[in-house]
Write a protein that holds these residues in place. Structure first.
Motif, PDB file in Angstrom:
ATOM      1  N   TYR A   1       0.837  -1.195   0.000  1.00 19.37           N
ATOM      2  CA  TYR A   1       0.000   0.000   0.000  1.00 19.37           C
ATOM      3  C   TYR A   1       0.876   1.250   0.000  1.00 19.37           C
ATOM      4  CZ  TYR A   1      -3.664  -3.260   1.495  1.00 19.37           C
ATOM      5  OH  TYR A   1      -4.537  -4.316   1.579  1.00 19.37           O
ATOM      6  N   ALA A   2       0.407   2.297  -0.665  1.00 18.00           N
ATOM      7  CA  ALA A   2       1.128   3.570  -0.707  1.00 18.00           C
ATOM      8  C   ALA A   2       0.451   4.558   0.236  1.00 18.00           C
ATOM      9  CB  ALA A   2       1.134   4.128  -2.128  1.00 18.00           C
ATOM     10  N   ILE A   3       1.256   5.242   1.047  1.00 21.53           N
ATOM     11  CA  ILE A   3       0.721   6.273   1.944  1.00 21.53           C
ATOM     12  C   ILE A   3       1.368   7.623   1.604  1.00 21.53           C
ATOM     13  CG2 ILE A   3       0.274   4.602   3.782  1.00 21.53           C
ATOM     14  CD1 ILE A   3       2.785   5.680   5.211  1.00 21.53           C
ATOM     15  N   ASP A   4       0.854   8.678   2.214  1.00 18.37           N
ATOM     16  CA  ASP A   4       1.377  10.045   2.031  1.00 18.37           C
ATOM     17  C   ASP A   4       1.439  10.445   0.555  1.00 18.37           C
ATOM     18  OD1 ASP A   4       1.504  10.419   4.713  1.00 18.37           O
ATOM     19  OD2 ASP A   4       3.665  10.197   4.894  1.00 18.37           O
ATOM     20  N   TRP A   5       0.298  10.843   0.035  1.00 18.68           N
ATOM     21  CA  TRP A   5       0.146  11.171  -1.386  1.00 18.68           C
ATOM     22  C   TRP A   5       0.280  12.669  -1.655  1.00 18.68           C
ATOM     23  CZ3 TRP A   5      -1.780   7.644  -5.383  1.00 18.68           C
ATOM     24  CH2 TRP A   5      -1.837   6.307  -4.953  1.00 18.68           C
ATOM     25  N   GLU A   6       1.005  13.391  -0.837  1.00 16.33           N
ATOM     26  CA  GLU A   6       1.027  14.854  -0.932  1.00 16.33           C
ATOM     27  C   GLU A   6       1.766  15.393  -2.160  1.00 16.33           C
ATOM     28  OE1 GLU A   6       2.640  15.760   2.825  1.00 16.33           O
ATOM     29  OE2 GLU A   6       4.577  14.823   2.428  1.00 16.33           O
ATOM     30  N   TYR A   7       2.535  14.553  -2.849  1.00 21.11           N
ATOM     31  CA  TYR A   7       3.200  14.999  -4.083  1.00 21.11           C
ATOM     32  C   TYR A   7       2.482  14.465  -5.333  1.00 21.11           C
ATOM     33  CZ  TYR A   7       7.044  16.519  -1.120  1.00 21.11           C
ATOM     34  OH  TYR A   7       7.792  17.162  -0.163  1.00 21.11           O
ATOM     35  N   ALA A   8       1.319  13.866  -5.149  1.00 25.48           N
ATOM     36  CA  ALA A   8       0.595  13.264  -6.269  1.00 25.48           C
ATOM     37  C   ALA A   8       0.253  14.303  -7.335  1.00 25.48           C
ATOM     38  CB  ALA A   8      -0.677  12.598  -5.764  1.00 25.48           C
ATOM     39  N   ALA A   9       0.405  13.902  -8.580  1.00 26.27           N
ATOM     40  CA  ALA A   9       0.100  14.778  -9.710  1.00 26.27           C
ATOM     41  C   ALA A   9       0.115  13.951 -10.985  1.00 26.27           C
ATOM     42  CB  ALA A   9       1.121  15.910  -9.815  1.00 26.27           C
ATOM     43  N   MET A  10      -0.460  14.506 -12.027  1.00 27.49           N
ATOM     44  CA  MET A  10      -0.357  13.904 -13.346  1.00 27.49           C
ATOM     45  C   MET A  10       1.045  14.208 -13.890  1.00 27.49           C
ATOM     46  SD  MET A  10      -3.381  12.653 -13.596  1.00 27.49           S
ATOM     47  CE  MET A  10      -3.313  12.094 -15.314  1.00 27.49           C
ATOM     48  N   CYS A  11       1.743  13.179 -14.342  1.00 26.95           N
ATOM     49  CA  CYS A  11       3.081  13.423 -14.888  1.00 26.95           C
ATOM     50  C   CYS A  11       3.574  12.204 -15.667  1.00 26.95           C
ATOM     51  CB  CYS A  11       4.070  13.808 -13.793  1.00 26.95           C
ATOM     52  SG  CYS A  11       4.468  12.516 -12.620  1.00 26.95           S
ATOM     53  N   ASP A  12       4.764  12.340 -16.215  1.00 26.04           N
ATOM     54  CA  ASP A  12       5.423  11.256 -16.935  1.00 26.04           C
ATOM     55  C   ASP A  12       5.711  10.119 -15.950  1.00 26.04           C
ATOM     56  OD1 ASP A  12       7.229   9.559 -18.251  1.00 26.04           O
ATOM     57  OD2 ASP A  12       8.308  11.208 -19.209  1.00 26.04           O
ATOM     58  N   PRO A  13       5.254   8.894 -16.216  1.00 30.34           N
ATOM     59  CA  PRO A  13       5.506   7.793 -15.280  1.00 30.34           C
ATOM     60  C   PRO A  13       6.989   7.508 -15.071  1.00 30.34           C
ATOM     61  CG  PRO A  13       4.635   6.966 -17.366  1.00 30.34           C
ATOM     62  CD  PRO A  13       4.466   8.446 -17.382  1.00 30.34           C
ATOM     63  N   PHE A  14       7.830   7.945 -16.010  1.00 26.48           N
ATOM     64  CA  PHE A  14       9.268   7.726 -15.829  1.00 26.48           C
ATOM     65  C   PHE A  14       9.846   8.629 -14.743  1.00 26.48           C
ATOM     66  CE2 PHE A  14       8.958   4.893 -19.226  1.00 26.48           C
ATOM     67  CZ  PHE A  14      10.170   4.270 -19.459  1.00 26.48           C
ATOM     68  N   TYR A  15       9.164   9.724 -14.447  1.00 23.65           N
ATOM     69  CA  TYR A  15       9.576  10.524 -13.284  1.00 23.65           C
ATOM     70  C   TYR A  15       9.335   9.713 -12.016  1.00 23.65           C
ATOM     71  CZ  TYR A  15       9.617  14.053  -9.618  1.00 23.65           C
ATOM     72  OH  TYR A  15       9.879  14.747  -8.454  1.00 23.65           O
ATOM     73  N   GLU A  16       8.201   9.042 -11.937  1.00 25.19           N
ATOM     74  CA  GLU A  16       7.896   8.180 -10.788  1.00 25.19           C
ATOM     75  C   GLU A  16       8.952   7.085 -10.632  1.00 25.19           C
ATOM     76  OE1 GLU A  16       5.349   8.021  -8.103  1.00 25.19           O
ATOM     77  OE2 GLU A  16       3.827   6.879  -9.210  1.00 25.19           O
ATOM     78  N   LEU A  17       9.331   6.482 -11.745  1.00 25.96           N
ATOM     79  CA  LEU A  17      10.376   5.452 -11.696  1.00 25.96           C
ATOM     80  C   LEU A  17      11.693   6.036 -11.195  1.00 25.96           C
ATOM     81  CD1 LEU A  17       9.537   3.712 -15.093  1.00 25.96           C
ATOM     82  CD2 LEU A  17       9.413   2.605 -12.847  1.00 25.96           C
ATOM     83  N   ALA A  18      12.027   7.244 -11.642  1.00 30.85           N
ATOM     84  CA  ALA A  18      13.261   7.899 -11.206  1.00 30.85           C
ATOM     85  C   ALA A  18      13.241   8.157  -9.702  1.00 30.85           C
ATOM     86  CB  ALA A  18      13.468   9.205 -11.965  1.00 30.85           C
ATOM     87  N   VAL A  19      12.091   8.591  -9.181  1.00 32.47           N
ATOM     88  CA  VAL A  19      11.946   8.830  -7.746  1.00 32.47           C
ATOM     89  C   VAL A  19      12.215   7.550  -6.962  1.00 32.47           C
ATOM     90  CG1 VAL A  19      10.310   9.420  -5.911  1.00 32.47           C
ATOM     91  CG2 VAL A  19      10.320  10.738  -8.039  1.00 32.47           C
ATOM     92  N   ILE A  20      11.625   6.453  -7.432  1.00 30.57           N
ATOM     93  CA  ILE A  20      11.793   5.166  -6.750  1.00 30.57           C
ATOM     94  C   ILE A  20      13.258   4.733  -6.777  1.00 30.57           C
ATOM     95  CG2 ILE A  20      11.252   2.698  -6.883  1.00 30.57           C
ATOM     96  CD1 ILE A  20       8.466   3.554  -7.952  1.00 30.57           C
ATOM     97  N   ILE A  21      13.875   4.828  -7.927  1.00 28.96           N
ATOM     98  CA  ILE A  21      15.259   4.370  -8.092  1.00 28.96           C
ATOM     99  C   ILE A  21      16.228   5.205  -7.259  1.00 28.96           C
ATOM    100  CG2 ILE A  21      17.164   4.292  -9.767  1.00 28.96           C
ATOM    101  CD1 ILE A  21      15.014   3.335 -11.821  1.00 28.96           C
ATOM    102  N   GLU A  22      16.103   6.519  -7.367  1.00 30.43           N
ATOM    103  CA  GLU A  22      17.006   7.405  -6.633  1.00 30.43           C
ATOM    104  C   GLU A  22      16.693   7.410  -5.141  1.00 30.43           C
ATOM    105  OE1 GLU A  22      19.704   9.095  -7.778  1.00 30.43           O
ATOM    106  OE2 GLU A  22      19.366   8.034  -9.663  1.00 30.43           O
ATOM    107  N   GLY A  23      15.403   7.493  -4.817  1.00 32.82           N
ATOM    108  CA  GLY A  23      15.005   7.593  -3.419  1.00 32.82           C
ATOM    109  C   GLY A  23      15.265   6.346  -2.610  1.00 32.82           C
TER     110      GLY A  23
END
Length: 291
Positions: free
Chosen positions: A193-215
Motif C-alpha cells: 500500500y502507498a501512503i502520504d500522497w502529498e506529491y501526487a500529480a499527473m506526470c510522466d511515469p518515468f519521473y515516478e520510476l526515477a523517484v523510486i530508483i534514486e530515493g
C-alpha cells in the motif's frame, strides 16, 4: 514549549470518531509531516498532522485529496477515515509498521504491480510542472547560503534535461511521486500500500520510476528488474535515456527541497551545508558524463 498528547488530537475529532481518540505513540519515518498511532472507535488509526511549511514545499493538499479518493476506492492506500477540509490533518486506518524493502526480485515485482495500478487510476486536475516547482522552491531558499550559488550554477543543465525529458514523454498518468520505502506499507494481507500522497500529480511515469530508483538507492540490476517488470517488455535505449533525464531532474529537486527545509529552519543539522555541497558535486559529476 512541549505539546501534550491531548493537544495533538484535533478539536473536531467528533467528525470522524465516536469515542475520544488517544495517542498510542509517534510514528517515525516522515521528513515533512508528523504522524501518530492513535486509538479511536475501538481500532487503531493513523493521525497525520500536516507540515507547517507545506506552502513553502509547494505541497498541493487538494491534489492529494483527489488522488487519495481514487486510491482509496481502488484499495491502494491505507483506508481513508477523514481528510480535513482545512487541510491541517488526515486520518487513515492503521495497516502495519512493516515498510517495503528491496530484498528480492519478488519485492520489486510487487512494487511494479502497485505502480501499474496507481498509473491506471483516474486523472486528477493537477499536473506536475517542474519549472514551476523549481521556481517555487527557489522563492523559499535563502540565496545567501554558502551552497546556493553552486546550486544555481546547475540551472542551465537541469533545464536542458527537462526539455529532453519532455521530448521523450509519451503521456501523463496519475503518479504518487514519493514512493520511498517509508511510504510503502506491507499489509498483513501481503499486499503493498502507498501512503502520504502529498506529491501526487499527473506526470510522466518515468519521473515516478526515477523517484523510486534514486530515493531507494536501487543498484543497476535492481533498476533493470523494476523497469522490465513495470513495462512488461524488454528495455530499450530510449527507455533508459528517458529515465536518466528524470533521475538528474529528481536529484536536483531533492537538493532544492532540502534547501527549503534548511532555509525555513525545519532542518538545522550542523553538517547540512557540507552534505548539500557534497551532493551538488555528485550531481555535477553525473551531468558532466553527458558532455
Amino acid at each position: 514549549m512541549s505539546i501534550s498528547k491531548a493537544e495533538l488530537i484535533p478539536a473536531d475529532w467528533q467528525r470522524w470518531a465516536s469515542t475520544q481518540p488517544t495517542i498510542v505513540k509517534p510514528l517515525l519515518g516522515g521528513l515533512t509531516n508528523k504522524s501518530y498511532l492513535i486509538r479511536a472507535n475501538n481500532e487503531l488509526l493513523v493521525l497525520r498532522k500536516n507540515s507547517p511549511i507545506s506552502e513553502a514545499l509547494n505541497l498541493n493538499r487538494s491534489a492529494e485529496a483527489q488522488a487519495l479518493a481514487h486510491a482509496d476506492q481502488a484499495g491502494l492506500c491505507a483506508p481513508l477515515v477523514y481528510y480535513d477540509p482545512q487541510q491541517n490533518y488526515m486520518v487513515s486506518r492503521y495497516l502495519s509498521d512493516t515498510t517495503w524493502s528491496v530484498n528480492s526480485d519478488a519485492s520489486l515485482a510487487r512494487l511494479a504491480q502497485l505502480l501499474r495500478r496507481i498509473h491506471q487510476l483516474p486523472s486528477i486536475s493537477t499536473a506536475l510542472n517542474i519549472d514551476d516547482k523549481m521556481t517555487y522552491y527557489w522563492q523559499a531558499i535563502d540565496t545567501h547560503l554558502e551552497f546556493a550559488k553552486e546550486l544555481q550554477s546547475l540551472n542551465a543543465a537541469i533545464h536542458a534535461h527537462i526539455e529532453s525529458a519532455k521530448a521523450l514523454n509519451k503521456g501523463y498518468v496519475l503518479c504518487h511521486n514519493d514512493l520511498l520505502s517509508s511510504n510503502l506499507i506491507a499489509g498483513a494481507d501481503d499486499r503493498l500500500y502507498a501512503i502520504d500522497w502529498e506529491y501526487a500529480a499527473m506526470c510522466d511515469p518515468f519521473y515516478e520510476l526515477a523517484v523510486i530508483i534514486e530515493g531507494n538507492g536501487l543498484n543497476s540490476e535492481q533498476q533493470q528488474t523494476l523497469l522490465t517488470r513495470y513495462l512488461a517488455k524488454s528495455n530499450t535505449p530510449p527507455d533508459w535515456q528517458r529515465l536518466h533525464h528524470w533521475q538528474i531532474i529528481y536529484r536536483y529537486l531533492c537538493l532544492l527541497w532540502y534547501g527549503v527545509q534548511y532555509s525555513t529552519g525545519a532542518m538545522s543539522q550542523s553538517n547540512m551545508s557540507g552534505e548539500m555541497r557534497k551532493q551538488i558535486l555528485a550531481l555535477k559529476a553525473l551531468i558532466a558524463k553527458d558532455n
